[in-house]
Write a protein that holds these residues in place. Structure first.
Motif, PDB file in Angstrom:
ATOM      1  N   ILE A 290      36.855  34.670  37.363  1.00 59.57           N
ATOM      2  CA  ILE A 290      37.557  33.696  36.528  1.00 59.57           C
ATOM      3  C   ILE A 290      39.038  33.638  36.903  1.00 59.57           C
ATOM      4  O   ILE A 290      39.626  32.557  36.983  1.00 59.57           O
ATOM      5  CB  ILE A 290      37.386  34.067  35.032  1.00 59.57           C
ATOM      6  CG1 ILE A 290      35.911  33.956  34.625  1.00 59.57           C
ATOM      7  CG2 ILE A 290      38.255  33.181  34.148  1.00 59.57           C
ATOM      8  CD1 ILE A 290      35.586  34.531  33.247  1.00 59.57           C
TER       9      ILE A 290
ATOM     10  N   GLU B  85      46.657  41.768  41.606  1.00 60.87           N
ATOM     11  CA  GLU B  85      45.293  42.260  41.826  1.00 60.87           C
ATOM     12  C   GLU B  85      45.349  43.695  42.357  1.00 60.87           C
ATOM     13  O   GLU B  85      46.200  44.034  43.156  1.00 60.87           O
ATOM     14  CB  GLU B  85      44.618  41.302  42.828  1.00 60.87           C
ATOM     15  CG  GLU B  85      43.253  41.656  43.306  1.00 60.87           C
ATOM     16  CD  GLU B  85      42.203  41.829  42.227  1.00 60.87           C
ATOM     17  OE1 GLU B  85      41.887  40.886  41.495  1.00 60.87           O
ATOM     18  OE2 GLU B  85      41.684  42.965  42.117  1.00 60.87           O
TER      19      GLU B  85
ATOM     20  N   ASP C  66      47.997  47.792  39.821  1.00 57.56           N
ATOM     21  CA  ASP C  66      46.973  48.328  38.933  1.00 57.56           C
ATOM     22  C   ASP C  66      47.503  48.139  37.511  1.00 57.56           C
ATOM     23  O   ASP C  66      48.455  48.816  37.107  1.00 57.56           O
ATOM     24  CB  ASP C  66      46.744  49.815  39.234  1.00 57.56           C
ATOM     25  CG  ASP C  66      45.743  50.452  38.273  1.00 57.56           C
ATOM     26  OD1 ASP C  66      45.309  49.777  37.313  1.00 57.56           O
ATOM     27  OD2 ASP C  66      45.413  51.629  38.475  1.00 57.56           O
TER      28      ASP C  66
ATOM     29  N   ASN D  28      44.147  38.803  32.594  1.00 53.72           N
ATOM     30  CA  ASN D  28      42.737  38.536  32.875  1.00 53.72           C
ATOM     31  C   ASN D  28      41.984  39.728  33.471  1.00 53.72           C
ATOM     32  O   ASN D  28      40.768  39.817  33.349  1.00 53.72           O
ATOM     33  CB  ASN D  28      42.665  37.329  33.831  1.00 53.72           C
ATOM     34  CG  ASN D  28      41.302  37.150  34.461  1.00 53.72           C
ATOM     35  OD1 ASN D  28      40.398  36.589  33.842  1.00 53.72           O
ATOM     36  ND2 ASN D  28      41.122  37.646  35.690  1.00 53.72           N
TER      37      ASN D  28
ATOM     38  N   TYR E 145      34.288  48.366  25.687  1.00 50.67           N
ATOM     39  CA  TYR E 145      34.684  46.989  26.030  1.00 50.67           C
ATOM     40  C   TYR E 145      34.884  46.141  24.761  1.00 50.67           C
ATOM     41  O   TYR E 145      35.890  45.435  24.620  1.00 50.67           O
ATOM     42  CB  TYR E 145      33.592  46.394  26.922  1.00 50.67           C
ATOM     43  CG  TYR E 145      33.851  45.016  27.459  1.00 50.67           C
ATOM     44  CD1 TYR E 145      34.636  44.836  28.593  1.00 50.67           C
ATOM     45  CD2 TYR E 145      33.287  43.889  26.872  1.00 50.67           C
ATOM     46  CE1 TYR E 145      34.857  43.561  29.114  1.00 50.67           C
ATOM     47  CE2 TYR E 145      33.491  42.621  27.377  1.00 50.67           C
ATOM     48  CZ  TYR E 145      34.278  42.462  28.498  1.00 50.67           C
ATOM     49  OH  TYR E 145      34.489  41.204  29.011  1.00 50.67           O
TER      50      TYR E 145
ATOM     51  N   PRO F 149      35.872  33.746  27.424  1.00 51.38           N
ATOM     52  CA  PRO F 149      35.105  32.960  28.398  1.00 51.38           C
ATOM     53  C   PRO F 149      33.668  33.483  28.566  1.00 51.38           C
ATOM     54  O   PRO F 149      33.328  34.566  28.108  1.00 51.38           O
ATOM     55  CB  PRO F 149      35.895  33.196  29.695  1.00 51.38           C
ATOM     56  CG  PRO F 149      36.454  34.575  29.549  1.00 51.38           C
ATOM     57  CD  PRO F 149      36.675  34.799  28.063  1.00 51.38           C
TER      58      PRO F 149
ATOM     59  N   ALA G 252      31.029  33.238  32.002  1.00 52.40           N
ATOM     60  CA  ALA G 252      30.840  32.656  33.332  1.00 52.40           C
ATOM     61  C   ALA G 252      30.131  33.649  34.239  1.00 52.40           C
ATOM     62  O   ALA G 252      30.317  34.860  34.098  1.00 52.40           O
ATOM     63  CB  ALA G 252      32.201  32.316  33.939  1.00 52.40           C
TER      64      ALA G 252
ATOM     65  N   THR H  89      29.931  35.857  37.110  1.00 57.69           N
ATOM     66  CA  THR H  89      30.878  36.487  38.033  1.00 57.69           C
ATOM     67  C   THR H  89      30.318  37.851  38.425  1.00 57.69           C
ATOM     68  O   THR H  89      29.254  38.251  37.951  1.00 57.69           O
ATOM     69  CB  THR H  89      32.239  36.725  37.350  1.00 57.69           C
ATOM     70  OG1 THR H  89      32.031  37.626  36.256  1.00 57.69           O
ATOM     71  CG2 THR H  89      32.877  35.448  36.834  1.00 57.69           C
TER      72      THR H  89
HETATM   73  N1  LIG Z   1      32.466  36.651  33.057  1.00 52.74           N
HETATM   74  C1  LIG Z   1      32.262  36.597  31.764  1.00 52.74           C
HETATM   75  O1  LIG Z   1      31.219  36.074  31.289  1.00 52.74           O
HETATM   76  C2  LIG Z   1      33.263  37.151  30.798  1.00 52.74           C
HETATM   77  C3  LIG Z   1      32.947  37.139  29.432  1.00 52.74           C
HETATM   78  C4  LIG Z   1      33.897  37.587  28.524  1.00 52.74           C
HETATM   79  C5  LIG Z   1      35.120  38.057  28.968  1.00 52.74           C
HETATM   80  N2  LIG Z   1      35.378  38.102  30.313  1.00 52.74           N
HETATM   81  C6  LIG Z   1      36.674  38.605  30.731  1.00 52.74           C
HETATM   82  O2  LIG Z   1      37.265  37.733  31.661  1.00 52.74           O
HETATM   83  C7  LIG Z   1      38.093  38.469  32.562  1.00 52.74           C
HETATM   84  C8  LIG Z   1      37.697  38.154  33.999  1.00 52.74           C
HETATM   85  O3  LIG Z   1      36.351  38.561  34.170  1.00 52.74           O
HETATM   86  P1  LIG Z   1      35.466  38.163  35.441  1.00 52.74           P
HETATM   87  O4  LIG Z   1      34.109  37.907  34.906  1.00 52.74           O
HETATM   88  O5  LIG Z   1      36.145  37.133  36.259  1.00 52.74           O
HETATM   89  O6  LIG Z   1      35.422  39.568  36.199  1.00 52.74           O
HETATM   90  P2  LIG Z   1      35.439  39.950  37.771  1.00 52.74           P
HETATM   91  O7  LIG Z   1      34.871  41.332  37.832  1.00 52.74           O
HETATM   92  O8  LIG Z   1      34.823  38.872  38.584  1.00 52.74           O
HETATM   93  O9  LIG Z   1      37.003  39.982  38.099  1.00 52.74           O
HETATM   94  C9  LIG Z   1      37.855  40.942  37.529  1.00 52.74           C
HETATM   95  C10 LIG Z   1      39.065  41.096  38.431  1.00 52.74           C
HETATM   96  O10 LIG Z   1      39.955  42.051  37.838  1.00 52.74           O
HETATM   97  C11 LIG Z   1      40.403  42.936  38.861  1.00 52.74           C
HETATM   98  N3  LIG Z   1      40.804  44.205  38.280  1.00 52.74           N
HETATM   99  C12 LIG Z   1      40.005  45.129  37.684  1.00 52.74           C
HETATM  100  N4  LIG Z   1      40.739  46.192  37.297  1.00 52.74           N
HETATM  101  C13 LIG Z   1      42.027  45.926  37.640  1.00 52.74           C
HETATM  102  C14 LIG Z   1      43.250  46.642  37.492  1.00 52.74           C
HETATM  103  N5  LIG Z   1      43.271  47.862  36.927  1.00 52.74           N
HETATM  104  N6  LIG Z   1      44.389  46.085  37.949  1.00 52.74           N
HETATM  105  C15 LIG Z   1      44.375  44.850  38.539  1.00 52.74           C
HETATM  106  N7  LIG Z   1      43.234  44.128  38.708  1.00 52.74           N
HETATM  107  C16 LIG Z   1      42.071  44.654  38.263  1.00 52.74           C
HETATM  108  C17 LIG Z   1      39.196  43.076  39.781  1.00 52.74           C
HETATM  109  O11 LIG Z   1      39.563  43.594  41.054  1.00 52.74           O
HETATM  110  C18 LIG Z   1      38.693  41.643  39.817  1.00 52.74           C
HETATM  111  O12 LIG Z   1      39.360  40.877  40.792  1.00 52.74           O
HETATM  112  C19 LIG Z   1      37.924  39.936  32.179  1.00 52.74           C
HETATM  113  O13 LIG Z   1      38.968  40.331  31.320  1.00 52.74           O
HETATM  114  C20 LIG Z   1      36.614  39.949  31.429  1.00 52.74           C
HETATM  115  O14 LIG Z   1      36.513  41.037  30.543  1.00 52.74           O
HETATM  116  C21 LIG Z   1      34.486  37.657  31.225  1.00 52.74           C
END
Ligand SMILES: NC(=O)c1ccc[n+]([C@@H]2O[C@H](COP(=O)([O-])OP(=O)(O)OC[C@H]3O[C@@H](n4cnc5c(N)ncnc54)[C@H](O)[C@@H]3O)[C@@H](O)[C@H]2O)c1
Length: 252
Positions: free
Chosen positions: A17, A36, A62, A89, A154, A184, A186, A188
């Motif tokens: 996302i 990132e 981080d 995010n 979480y 969100p 999605a 991923t």
């Molecule tokens: N995908 C979904 O359905 C969904 C649902 C609810 C909430 N979310 C939230 O949306 C956000 C994005 O999720 P996503 O599905 O795109 O996940 P994803 O795993 O595809 O991407 C997460 C990104 O965060 C980076 N990351 C992780 N730890 C990190 C750190 N300590 N420092 C810097 N970067 C770090 C990862 O390297 C990755 O690029 C998250 O906060 C997740 O909890 C996602």
């Protein structure tokens, strides 16, 4: 363009996302910092934006590490300018049933989602107050409302993020800094385990049948409300949680 020349930090923007939001912001004219932890995906995301003619930078960070966040914020300022938009995010999951969850799993998730969001909030707030303009987007989840079996760490972090959103919205509104949260949904890397595990096939079939829109989203359409919340279009919206889930919260 809705975000012309605005400087935006998007954490965890190497994939998923965050990357889609970075692309959407760049298309709207923003200068985008891909913040990132994973160097290869972060650098690739920034290179792709630059190759398309956008202004972007990869900044290694981080989010769970306070010093890393403060250093990254400084790098963004010196590379792109004062930070005007923050999208918290970055995320991870460390699932386990609550009686089996280790303290390490608990801490890792709280450190990234909750502490990481707080570190970035504090890193940017003073320059936003000085500018009397800012947009902050926190990332919550439907698990904040519904809980999530096997994810007490979480869902606790995502609930706490809502408290931060509302408090920050109340404290910062007088400075024209708007603070909202998104929830969100999605496909991923993060959701891959549930989406592909045969154990969850029945649950997926039921969800698909009941889903108001009967489909998963494209990442691009998930990113659109993030553009709205970062732009002048949302100038009277603060302290809210915006679900970007095609209405699936309605049928849980
Ligand atoms: N995908 C979904 O359905 C969904 C649902 C609810 C909430 N979310 C939230 O949306 C956000 C994005 O999720 P996503 O599905 O795109 O996940 P994803 O795993 O595809 O991407 C997460 C990104 O965060 C980076 N990351 C992780 N730890 C990190 C750190 N300590 N420092 C810097 N970067 C770090 C990862 O390297 C990755 O690029 C998250 O906060 C997740 O909890 C996602």
């Amino acid at each position: 363009m809705l975000l012309k020349d605005r400087v935006a930090v998007i954490t965890g923007a190497g994939m998923g996302i965050g990357r889609a939001v970075a692309e959407a912001y760049a298309r709207e004219g923003a200068k985008v910092a891909i913040v990132e932890r994973d160097e290869s995906s972060g650098a690739a995301a920034a290179e792709q934006l630059k190759a398309a003619g956008h202004e972007a930078a990869f900044v290694a960070c981080d989010v769970a590490d306070r010093e890393s966040v403060l250093a990254a914020a400084q790098t963004v300022r010196s590379t792109l300018g004062p930070i005007e938009i923050l999208v918290n995010n970055a995320g991870i999951t460390r699932p386990a049933m609550l009686h089996k969850m280790t303290v390490e799993q608990w801490n890792q998730v709280i450190d990234v989602h909750l502490h990481g969001s707080f570190h970035w909030l504090q890193a940017v707030v003073e320059e936003m107050i000085a500018a009397q303009w800012g947009r902050i987007i926190f990332t919550s989840s439907s698990t904040a409302q519904n809980g999530s079996v096997g994810q007490i760490n979480y869902s606790a972090a995502k609930s706490a993020v809502l408290g931060m959103t509302r408090t920050a919205a109340r404290e910062l509104g007088k400075h024209n800094i708007l603070v909202n949260a998104v929830a969100p949904s999605a496909p991923t890397d993060m959701t891959k385990t549930v989406m592909e595990d045969p154990k969850f096939a029945e649950m997926r079939a039921v969800q698909k049948k009941l889903h108001p829109l009967r489909r998963s989203p494209e990442l691009e359409e998930v990113a659109r409300p993030y553009v709205f919340l970062a732009s002048e279009m949302s100038s009277y919206v603060t302290g809210q949680i915006v679900s970007i889930d095609g209405g699936s919260m309605l049928v849980r």
